[in-house]
Design an enzyme around this catalytic site. Sequence first.
Site, PDB file in Angstrom:
ATOM      1  N   ASP A 126       0.856  -1.186   0.000  1.00 48.84           N
ATOM      2  CA  ASP A 126       0.000   0.000   0.000  1.00 48.84           C
ATOM      3  C   ASP A 126       0.890   1.234   0.000  1.00 48.84           C
ATOM      4  O   ASP A 126       1.901   1.276   0.712  1.00 48.84           O
ATOM      5  CB  ASP A 126      -0.896  -0.005   1.248  1.00 48.84           C
ATOM      6  CG  ASP A 126      -2.160   0.823   1.052  1.00 48.84           C
ATOM      7  OD1 ASP A 126      -2.031   2.004   0.673  1.00 48.84           O
ATOM      8  OD2 ASP A 126      -3.256   0.291   1.283  1.00 48.84           O
ATOM      9  N   ALA A 186      -1.842   6.287   0.042  1.00 49.22           N
ATOM     10  CA  ALA A 186      -2.326   7.549  -0.527  1.00 49.22           C
ATOM     11  C   ALA A 186      -3.735   7.836  -0.018  1.00 49.22           C
ATOM     12  O   ALA A 186      -4.066   8.974   0.305  1.00 49.22           O
ATOM     13  CB  ALA A 186      -2.320   7.485  -2.057  1.00 49.22           C
ATOM     14  N   THR A 187      -4.547   6.811   0.043  1.00 50.08           N
ATOM     15  CA  THR A 187      -5.890   6.989   0.609  1.00 50.08           C
ATOM     16  C   THR A 187      -6.137   6.028   1.768  1.00 50.08           C
ATOM     17  O   THR A 187      -7.074   6.233   2.540  1.00 50.08           O
ATOM     18  CB  THR A 187      -6.995   6.783  -0.458  1.00 50.08           C
ATOM     19  OG1 THR A 187      -6.831   5.486  -1.034  1.00 50.08           O
ATOM     20  CG2 THR A 187      -6.916   7.837  -1.552  1.00 50.08           C
ATOM     21  N   SER A 192     -18.741  -1.097 -11.030  1.00 49.46           N
ATOM     22  CA  SER A 192     -19.980  -0.965 -11.799  1.00 49.46           C
ATOM     23  C   SER A 192     -19.962   0.296 -12.658  1.00 49.46           C
ATOM     24  O   SER A 192     -20.830   0.458 -13.518  1.00 49.46           O
ATOM     25  CB  SER A 192     -21.167  -0.904 -10.861  1.00 49.46           C
ATOM     26  OG  SER A 192     -21.053   0.250 -10.050  1.00 49.46           O
ATOM     27  N   TYR A 195     -11.887   6.927 -14.689  1.00 48.11           N
ATOM     28  CA  TYR A 195     -11.893   5.850 -13.687  1.00 48.11           C
ATOM     29  C   TYR A 195     -12.542   4.583 -14.244  1.00 48.11           C
ATOM     30  O   TYR A 195     -11.999   3.480 -14.140  1.00 48.11           O
ATOM     31  CB  TYR A 195     -12.640   6.344 -12.440  1.00 48.11           C
ATOM     32  CG  TYR A 195     -12.854   5.300 -11.388  1.00 48.11           C
ATOM     33  CD1 TYR A 195     -11.799   4.892 -10.575  1.00 48.11           C
ATOM     34  CD2 TYR A 195     -14.096   4.698 -11.203  1.00 48.11           C
ATOM     35  CE1 TYR A 195     -11.986   3.915  -9.608  1.00 48.11           C
ATOM     36  CE2 TYR A 195     -14.290   3.735 -10.238  1.00 48.11           C
ATOM     37  CZ  TYR A 195     -13.239   3.346  -9.440  1.00 48.11           C
ATOM     38  OH  TYR A 195     -13.417   2.374  -8.487  1.00 48.11           O
ATOM     39  N   ASN A 230     -21.860   0.323  -4.978  1.00 44.98           N
ATOM     40  CA  ASN A 230     -21.379   1.342  -4.022  1.00 44.98           C
ATOM     41  C   ASN A 230     -21.168   0.716  -2.645  1.00 44.98           C
ATOM     42  O   ASN A 230     -22.134   0.324  -1.988  1.00 44.98           O
ATOM     43  CB  ASN A 230     -22.365   2.505  -3.966  1.00 44.98           C
ATOM     44  CG  ASN A 230     -22.282   3.351  -5.227  1.00 44.98           C
ATOM     45  OD1 ASN A 230     -22.577   2.876  -6.312  1.00 44.98           O
ATOM     46  ND2 ASN A 230     -21.835   4.580  -5.089  1.00 44.98           N
ATOM     47  N   VAL A 249     -20.367   8.548  -0.708  1.00 41.44           N
ATOM     48  CA  VAL A 249     -21.453   9.397  -0.239  1.00 41.44           C
ATOM     49  C   VAL A 249     -21.944   9.002   1.160  1.00 41.44           C
ATOM     50  O   VAL A 249     -22.280   9.882   1.968  1.00 41.44           O
ATOM     51  CB  VAL A 249     -22.602   9.431  -1.284  1.00 41.44           C
ATOM     52  CG1 VAL A 249     -23.290   8.071  -1.418  1.00 41.44           C
ATOM     53  CG2 VAL A 249     -23.616  10.501  -0.945  1.00 41.44           C
ATOM     54  N   ASP A 305     -21.281  11.496 -13.577  1.00 41.97           N
ATOM     55  CA  ASP A 305     -22.140  10.821 -12.610  1.00 41.97           C
ATOM     56  C   ASP A 305     -23.155   9.937 -13.349  1.00 41.97           C
ATOM     57  O   ASP A 305     -23.879  10.408 -14.224  1.00 41.97           O
ATOM     58  CB  ASP A 305     -22.900  11.875 -11.783  1.00 41.97           C
ATOM     59  CG  ASP A 305     -23.087  11.455 -10.337  1.00 41.97           C
ATOM     60  OD1 ASP A 305     -22.208  10.762  -9.799  1.00 41.97           O
ATOM     61  OD2 ASP A 305     -24.120  11.819  -9.751  1.00 41.97           O
TER      62      ASP A 305
HETATM   63  C1  UD1 Z   1     -18.737   4.838  -6.337  1.00 42.17           C
HETATM   64  C2  UD1 Z   1     -17.341   4.550  -5.921  1.00 42.17           C
HETATM   65  C3  UD1 Z   1     -16.572   4.016  -7.062  1.00 42.17           C
HETATM   66  C4  UD1 Z   1     -17.288   2.821  -7.596  1.00 42.17           C
HETATM   67  C5  UD1 Z   1     -18.681   3.231  -8.003  1.00 42.17           C
HETATM   68  C6  UD1 Z   1     -19.493   2.067  -8.482  1.00 42.17           C
HETATM   69  C7  UD1 Z   1     -16.678   5.858  -4.008  1.00 42.17           C
HETATM   70  C8  UD1 Z   1     -15.962   7.072  -3.527  1.00 42.17           C
HETATM   71  N1  UD1 Z   1     -16.731   5.713  -5.357  1.00 42.17           N
HETATM   72  O1  UD1 Z   1     -18.802   5.895  -7.299  1.00 42.17           O
HETATM   73  O2  UD1 Z   1     -15.300   3.610  -6.660  1.00 42.17           O
HETATM   74  O3  UD1 Z   1     -16.610   2.306  -8.667  1.00 42.17           O
HETATM   75  O4  UD1 Z   1     -19.338   3.734  -6.863  1.00 42.17           O
HETATM   76  O5  UD1 Z   1     -20.794   2.480  -8.755  1.00 42.17           O
HETATM   77  O6  UD1 Z   1     -17.142   5.047  -3.250  1.00 42.17           O
HETATM   78  N2  UD1 Z   1     -23.089  12.494  -3.973  1.00 42.17           N
HETATM   79  C9  UD1 Z   1     -23.758  13.582  -3.455  1.00 42.17           C
HETATM   80  N3  UD1 Z   1     -23.118  14.320  -2.499  1.00 42.17           N
HETATM   81  C10 UD1 Z   1     -21.855  14.026  -2.077  1.00 42.17           C
HETATM   82  C11 UD1 Z   1     -21.185  12.903  -2.616  1.00 42.17           C
HETATM   83  C12 UD1 Z   1     -21.840  12.160  -3.569  1.00 42.17           C
HETATM   84  O7  UD1 Z   1     -24.884  13.911  -3.855  1.00 42.17           O
HETATM   85  O8  UD1 Z   1     -21.341  14.748  -1.217  1.00 42.17           O
HETATM   86  C13 UD1 Z   1     -23.775  11.687  -4.996  1.00 42.17           C
HETATM   87  C14 UD1 Z   1     -22.959  11.555  -6.280  1.00 42.17           C
HETATM   88  O9  UD1 Z   1     -23.240  12.623  -7.156  1.00 42.17           O
HETATM   89  C15 UD1 Z   1     -23.465  10.207  -6.792  1.00 42.17           C
HETATM   90  C16 UD1 Z   1     -23.782   9.425  -5.528  1.00 42.17           C
HETATM   91  O10 UD1 Z   1     -23.899  10.374  -4.483  1.00 42.17           O
HETATM   92  O11 UD1 Z   1     -24.625  10.364  -7.565  1.00 42.17           O
HETATM   93  C17 UD1 Z   1     -22.702   8.439  -5.159  1.00 42.17           C
HETATM   94  O12 UD1 Z   1     -21.451   9.125  -5.201  1.00 42.17           O
HETATM   95  P1  UD1 Z   1     -20.097   8.435  -4.700  1.00 42.17           P
HETATM   96  O13 UD1 Z   1     -20.284   7.884  -3.342  1.00 42.17           O
HETATM   97  O14 UD1 Z   1     -18.999   9.394  -4.933  1.00 42.17           O
HETATM   98  O15 UD1 Z   1     -19.975   7.161  -5.619  1.00 42.17           O
HETATM   99  P2  UD1 Z   1     -20.000   6.928  -7.206  1.00 42.17           P
HETATM  100  O16 UD1 Z   1     -19.591   8.124  -7.949  1.00 42.17           O
HETATM  101  O17 UD1 Z   1     -21.304   6.277  -7.501  1.00 42.17           O
END
Ligand code: UD1
Length: 317
Positions: A37, A40-41, A123, A146, A175, A190, A278
């Site tokens: 590892d 980084a995150t 996904s 990505y 997710n 999220v 998105d």
């Molecule tokens: C996530 C994963 C990604 C994975 C994908 C599979 C994370 C960080 N990313 O992407 O690795 O490959 O699922 O589907 O787990 N949102 C908000 N407010 C926020 C943050 C997010 O509204 O503060 C919304 C985003 O616009 C999105 C949804 O929540 O529509 C999920 O976002 P996020 O958790 O970043 O995941 P994905 O982009 O779906």
Amino acid sequence: MTAADTGLDLVAGGGGFIGSHLCEALLASGRRVRVVDNFATGHARHLSGVDVEVIRGDASDPEVAEAACAGVTRIFHLAARPSVPWSFEFPEQALQANHGTTVALIEAGAAAGASRLVFSSSSAIYGDDPALPKTEDMPPAPQSPYAEHKWMGEQVLRRAHDEGRLETVSLRYFNVYGPRQDPGSPYSGVISLFCRWALDGVPAKVFGDGLQTRDFIYVADVVAANLAAAAASGLAPGAVFNVARGERISVLELWQQVCLAAGCEPSEPTMLAARIGDVRHSVASIVAAERDLGFAPQVVFGTGLAQTLAYERQRAG
Ligand code: UD1
């Protein structure tokens, strides 16, 4: 397994949210575990008191990958920067961190005689194909760097398997959420962010209209899918499986549920512009994983959410 089992597994990205849970499960099943590892995150604290060997380095570097793979039988590849927006902002670093690591681990793993590599794919590969639920045979439609990197990873893995270099399985996570997911950055998942905001009593930020949907799966179920993928026999070369619950919830509903579970009144979220790349709707068919891996998600959303909130309360408190 083709070569003799050394009893040693590599978890690339073992300091991360999902990787550290996987390390614990492997140890509990009697395996020895090595982690590579770059932190980084991930965080070293996720592995404190966990009996693993740690190589601190970037597995996209062939020399680091070679050292990491020496003597291992199975490789679990969870080393990535798992963020769609980050990959738009930093496309070159994302290519290296995501695809570069996959290539280096295949090369080093095959040279070291590892028998199988289980890849954490995504996904995100499905993009915005309106057909739901997503099945593994749908044409890929990546709409972010990505997603492209994950798709490229699946292709090189399948080729390595076809060439008889090592067996490979790709798990397309939907997710993932649970304890240790870090809410510390705008790129965070999220649920980790919503839990933090609910506990702090601040409004959530919601991108777009909040009616986009996601299929959330608890981290312990993702770990179980990895163990099943490592043990399964008779899989097709480069086999690909969705890993999800097969249920979806909108982002706005999610905020309501997180607030209720945290014991606070749901506040009005702050609505922001939709995020580039998105995906609109995301929900999986998990028929293939059920059939070929015996995969059956165990943790219902309410239980997983309660555990995530409990962890987040205690971490920050
Ligand atoms: C996530 C994963 C990604 C994975 C994908 C599979 C994370 C960080 N990313 O992407 O690795 O490959 O699922 O589907 O787990 N949102 C908000 N407010 C926020 C943050 C997010 O509204 O503060 C919304 C985003 O616009 C999105 C949804 O929540 O529509 C999920 O976002 P996020 O958790 O970043 O995941 P994905 O982009 O779906």
